[in-house]
Write a protein that holds these residues in place. Structure first.
Motif, mmCIF file in Angstrom:
data_model
loop_
_atom_site.group_PDB
_atom_site.id
_atom_site.type_symbol
_atom_site.label_atom_id
_atom_site.label_comp_id
_atom_site.label_asym_id
_atom_site.label_seq_id
_atom_site.Cartn_x
_atom_site.Cartn_y
_atom_site.Cartn_z
ATOM 1 N N ILE A 38 0.839 -1.204 0.000
ATOM 2 C CA ILE A 38 0.000 0.000 0.000
ATOM 3 C C ILE A 38 0.873 1.253 0.000
ATOM 4 O O ILE A 38 0.627 2.210 -0.742
ATOM 5 C CB ILE A 38 -0.948 0.005 1.217
ATOM 6 N N ASN A 85 -2.906 10.494 3.057
ATOM 7 C CA ASN A 85 -3.816 9.451 2.572
ATOM 8 C C ASN A 85 -3.314 8.058 2.927
ATOM 9 O O ASN A 85 -4.093 7.178 3.306
ATOM 10 C CB ASN A 85 -4.002 9.567 1.050
ATOM 11 N N LYS A 86 -2.008 7.848 2.766
ATOM 12 C CA LYS A 86 -1.459 6.520 3.047
ATOM 13 C C LYS A 86 -1.619 6.163 4.526
ATOM 14 O O LYS A 86 -1.914 5.012 4.861
ATOM 15 C CB LYS A 86 0.012 6.453 2.632
ATOM 16 N N ARG A 88 -3.963 7.168 6.569
ATOM 17 C CA ARG A 88 -5.367 6.807 6.796
ATOM 18 C C ARG A 88 -5.673 5.423 6.240
ATOM 19 O O ARG A 88 -6.380 4.627 6.874
ATOM 20 C CB ARG A 88 -6.287 7.848 6.155
ATOM 21 N N ASN A 89 -5.137 5.136 5.048
ATOM 22 C CA ASN A 89 -5.411 3.845 4.420
ATOM 23 C C ASN A 89 -4.831 2.674 5.207
ATOM 24 O O ASN A 89 -5.510 1.667 5.418
ATOM 25 C CB ASN A 89 -4.859 3.822 2.992
ATOM 26 N N ALA A 92 -6.748 2.201 8.480
ATOM 27 C CA ALA A 92 -8.077 1.636 8.215
ATOM 28 C C ALA A 92 -7.970 0.189 7.774
ATOM 29 O O ALA A 92 -8.808 -0.650 8.130
ATOM 30 C CB ALA A 92 -8.797 2.462 7.155
ATOM 31 N N CYS A 93 -6.943 -0.129 6.994
ATOM 32 C CA CYS A 93 -6.727 -1.501 6.557
ATOM 33 C C CYS A 93 -6.443 -2.400 7.759
ATOM 34 O O CYS A 93 -6.998 -3.504 7.872
ATOM 35 C CB CYS A 93 -5.572 -1.554 5.566
ATOM 36 N N PRO A 116 -9.534 -1.431 2.925
ATOM 37 C CA PRO A 116 -9.198 -0.045 2.568
ATOM 38 C C PRO A 116 -7.790 0.063 1.988
ATOM 39 O O PRO A 116 -6.842 -0.528 2.509
ATOM 40 C CB PRO A 116 -9.290 0.691 3.914
ATOM 41 N N GLY A 117 -7.678 0.804 0.880
ATOM 42 C CA GLY A 117 -6.377 1.049 0.269
ATOM 43 C C GLY A 117 -5.832 -0.079 -0.573
ATOM 44 O O GLY A 117 -4.708 0.020 -1.082
#
Length: 211
Positions: A38, A85-86, A88-89, A92-93, A116-117
């Motif tokens: 990711i 963004n990364k 958050r991803n 969340a992942c 996510p992501g």
């Protein structure tokens, strides 16, 4: 479009040029590979490898990463770019892994892409490198080289993936993608492909190739 014999020649030539291939992302388990992949979006493997040892030292499990303060994650992954963004991803992942799968990375493509992501490329990297499943990873190098060689006419990575799956023997799927990545970095570059020294010159359909 290429014949079966030509496709096999391509596989054989790339195997000879790159006999031993593996993902360049440092990882010790499927979770680390998933998060590293990711993070690899729009940056180099070297940049990712520069931050993940510290990231996984502080947050070694999905549960730990899921509970991490977003600002601390951002600070650790900043060199990979697009770190807001990364961060958050990947958090969340990690949370989805804990909530849905008890912190265990799933094997299936549908389960992985629902995280996510995670897109098909990331999912296939994990399926191939972490679980040894047959999968075709389509990144920018594979996309470019597949089109130049006449293995696909598509631009969409998913359509390219399915074209390659239909035409390339399944036993070649995992390593062929990696070999194309190595080959794309060294020889079949985007702007200045080294056509005169290319071992696939005679099998290449690229109209702008130079002798």
């Amino acid at each position: 479009m290429k014949s079966k014999n030509e496709i096999q020649q391509i596989c054989d030539i790339l195997r000879k040029a790159y006999p031993d291939v593996k993902t360049q992302l440092l990882h010790r388990n499927p979770f680390e590979l998933l998060i590293s992949t990711i993070l690899s979006a729009q940056c180099t493997d070297r940049q990712v490898n520069g931050v993940t040892p510290a990231l996984f030292r502080v947050y070694p499990t999905p549960d730990a990463l899921a509970r991490a303060p977003i600002k601390k994650i951002e600070a650790l992954i900043r060199p990979t770019g697009f770190f807001h963004n990364k961060a958050r991803n990947i958090r969340a992942c990690a949370a989805a892994l804990v909530d849905r799968y008890g912190g265990v990375v799933p094997h299936g493509i549908e389960e992985l892409v629902a995280l996510p992501g995670v897109g098909r490329k990331t999912a296939n990297v994990v399926r191939s490198a972490a679980f040894g499943q047959a999968a075709v990873v389509v990144d920018t190098h594979v996309k470019r080289i597949s089109r130049r060689l006449g293995l696909t006419r598509h631009e969409d990575p998913v359509k390219i993936e399915f074209d390659l799956m239909a035409k390339v023997p399944e036993a070649e799927w995992n390593d062929l993608g990696l070999r194309m990545i190595y080959f794309g970095r060294e020889t079949c570059r985007a702007r200045k492909p080294d056509c005169p020294n290319c071992p696939l010159f005679d099998l290449c359909d690229y109209p702008e190739k130079t002798a």
